[in-house]
Design a protein around this motif. Structure first.
Motif, PDB file in Angstrom:
ATOM      1  N   MET A  16       0.955  -1.105   0.104  1.00 54.72           N
ATOM      2  CA  MET A  16      -0.070   0.003  -0.037  1.00 54.72           C
ATOM      3  C   MET A  16       0.777   1.557  -0.067  1.00 54.72           C
ATOM      4  SD  MET A  16      -2.960  -0.874   2.648  1.00 54.72           S
ATOM      5  CE  MET A  16      -2.034  -0.752   4.402  1.00 54.72           C
ATOM      6  N   SER A  17       0.593   2.234  -1.015  1.00 55.49           N
ATOM      7  CA  SER A  17       1.437   3.271  -1.039  1.00 55.49           C
ATOM      8  C   SER A  17       0.997   4.721  -1.254  1.00 55.49           C
ATOM      9  CB  SER A  17       2.397   3.155  -2.413  1.00 55.49           C
ATOM     10  OG  SER A  17       1.447   2.889  -3.579  1.00 55.49           O
ATOM     11  N   CYS A  18      -0.412   4.644  -1.145  1.00 57.23           N
ATOM     12  CA  CYS A  18      -1.254   5.947  -1.217  1.00 57.23           C
ATOM     13  C   CYS A  18      -2.656   5.689  -0.499  1.00 57.23           C
ATOM     14  CB  CYS A  18      -1.110   6.535  -2.586  1.00 57.23           C
ATOM     15  SG  CYS A  18      -2.379   5.937  -3.786  1.00 57.23           S
ATOM     16  N   GLY A  19      -3.415   6.848  -0.602  1.00 56.89           N
ATOM     17  CA  GLY A  19      -4.877   6.751  -0.095  1.00 56.89           C
ATOM     18  C   GLY A  19      -5.638   5.855  -0.998  1.00 56.89           C
ATOM     19  N   HIS A  20      -5.560   5.800  -2.132  1.00 56.55           N
ATOM     20  CA  HIS A  20      -6.154   5.018  -2.982  1.00 56.55           C
ATOM     21  C   HIS A  20      -6.163   3.419  -2.772  1.00 56.55           C
ATOM     22  CE1 HIS A  20      -6.148   8.437  -5.999  1.00 56.55           C
ATOM     23  NE2 HIS A  20      -7.491   8.309  -5.445  1.00 56.55           N
ATOM     24  N   CYS A  21      -4.944   2.951  -2.502  1.00 52.14           N
ATOM     25  CA  CYS A  21      -4.397   1.675  -1.970  1.00 52.14           C
ATOM     26  C   CYS A  21      -5.137   1.292  -0.779  1.00 52.14           C
ATOM     27  CB  CYS A  21      -2.948   1.441  -1.605  1.00 52.14           C
ATOM     28  SG  CYS A  21      -1.942   1.911  -2.901  1.00 52.14           S
ATOM     29  N   VAL A  22      -5.253   2.354   0.266  1.00 48.13           N
ATOM     30  CA  VAL A  22      -5.877   2.117   1.500  1.00 48.13           C
ATOM     31  C   VAL A  22      -7.484   1.663   1.415  1.00 48.13           C
ATOM     32  CG1 VAL A  22      -6.602   3.310   3.682  1.00 48.13           C
ATOM     33  CG2 VAL A  22      -4.209   3.343   2.748  1.00 48.13           C
ATOM     34  N   GLY A  67      -5.655  -6.310  -5.131  1.00 53.55           N
ATOM     35  CA  GLY A  67      -4.245  -6.069  -5.687  1.00 53.55           C
ATOM     36  C   GLY A  67      -3.101  -6.232  -4.800  1.00 53.55           C
ATOM     37  N   TYR A  68      -3.445  -6.472  -3.801  1.00 58.00           N
ATOM     38  CA  TYR A  68      -2.105  -6.505  -2.730  1.00 58.00           C
ATOM     39  C   TYR A  68      -2.108  -7.784  -2.324  1.00 58.00           C
ATOM     40  CZ  TYR A  68      -3.167  -1.656  -3.560  1.00 58.00           C
ATOM     41  OH  TYR A  68      -3.354  -0.508  -4.210  1.00 58.00           O
ATOM     42  N   GLU A  69      -1.004  -7.820  -1.172  1.00 58.47           N
ATOM     43  CA  GLU A  69      -0.462  -9.238  -0.810  1.00 58.47           C
ATOM     44  C   GLU A  69      -0.224  -8.938   0.750  1.00 58.47           C
ATOM     45  OE1 GLU A  69       2.633 -12.816  -0.931  1.00 58.47           O
ATOM     46  OE2 GLU A  69       2.748 -11.181  -2.278  1.00 58.47           O
TER      47      GLU A  69
HETATM   48 CU   LIG Z   1      -2.033   3.618  -3.988  1.00 54.96          CU
END
Ligand SMILES: [Cu+2]
Length: 71
Positions: A16-22, A67-69
């Motif tokens: 997770m790298s930004c608010g959209h990921c969160v 989309g994450y692990e």
């Molecule tokens: Cu992101």
């Protein structure tokens, strides 16, 4: 609900790298059966899931769906 069935699970999701990921992770987790709340912290990369009778595999699948692990 039976006593002891409610609980908290924490995953580390380093991708997770930004608010959209969160938001994506929280949204997918919120849709899993039994989940009452899902809260991801961008700084610590920790995702806290609260709910009843949480199924570890289902939660990990939801994170993967976003989309994450989960570690
Ligand atoms: Cu992101």
């Amino acid at each position: 609900m039976l006593p002891g069935m409610s609980g908290t699970t924490v995953f580390r999701v380093p991708g997770m790298s930004c608010g959209h990921c969160v938001e994506a992770v929280e949204d997918e987790l919120s849709a899993v059966a039994g989940v009452e709340s899902a809260s991801a912290d961008l700084e610590t990369k920790l995702v806290t899931v609260r709910g009843s009778a949480l199924d570890d595999a289902s939660l990990r699948a939801a994170i993967a769906e976003a989309g994450y692990e989960a570690e």
